[in-house]
Design a protein around this motif. Sequence first.
Motif, mmCIF file in Angstrom:
data_model
loop_
_atom_site.group_PDB
_atom_site.id
_atom_site.type_symbol
_atom_site.label_atom_id
_atom_site.label_comp_id
_atom_site.label_asym_id
_atom_site.label_seq_id
_atom_site.Cartn_x
_atom_site.Cartn_y
_atom_site.Cartn_z
ATOM 1 N N PHE A 157 76.015 51.667 82.972
ATOM 2 C CA PHE A 157 76.431 52.691 82.121
ATOM 3 C C PHE A 157 75.431 52.399 80.704
ATOM 4 C CE2 PHE A 157 80.017 52.756 84.752
ATOM 5 C CZ PHE A 157 80.514 54.068 84.999
ATOM 6 N N TRP A 212 85.510 55.458 82.912
ATOM 7 C CA TRP A 212 84.546 56.174 83.613
ATOM 8 C C TRP A 212 84.793 57.625 83.373
ATOM 9 C CZ3 TRP A 212 84.166 60.245 86.913
ATOM 10 C CH2 TRP A 212 82.854 60.280 87.718
ATOM 11 N N PRO A 213 83.837 58.394 82.924
ATOM 12 C CA PRO A 213 82.439 57.912 82.925
ATOM 13 C C PRO A 213 82.087 57.557 81.663
ATOM 14 C CG PRO A 213 82.467 60.213 83.044
ATOM 15 C CD PRO A 213 83.911 59.763 83.227
#
Length: 74
Positions: free
Chosen positions: A63, A34-35
Amino acid sequence: MEKFPEPCFVDAGGVRLATYERGAGPPVILVHGWPEIAYSWKNQISALAAAGFRAIAPDLKGFGRSEAPMDKAL
């Protein structure tokens, strides 16, 4: 440097995931943190393919080009 692979889309329990693959042979799954997105593996995908592996990098749920589930519990 080779271009990043075009996405293939797979259904994973009702959520469409984008996966990026190169090579043939034993699979190696590259999971981003993440991210990040699968593109963060851009330098490793070609090297693994050249070494005889099938490199697979998915964009995780929500994502990149992967869908986010409507029910956040999924």
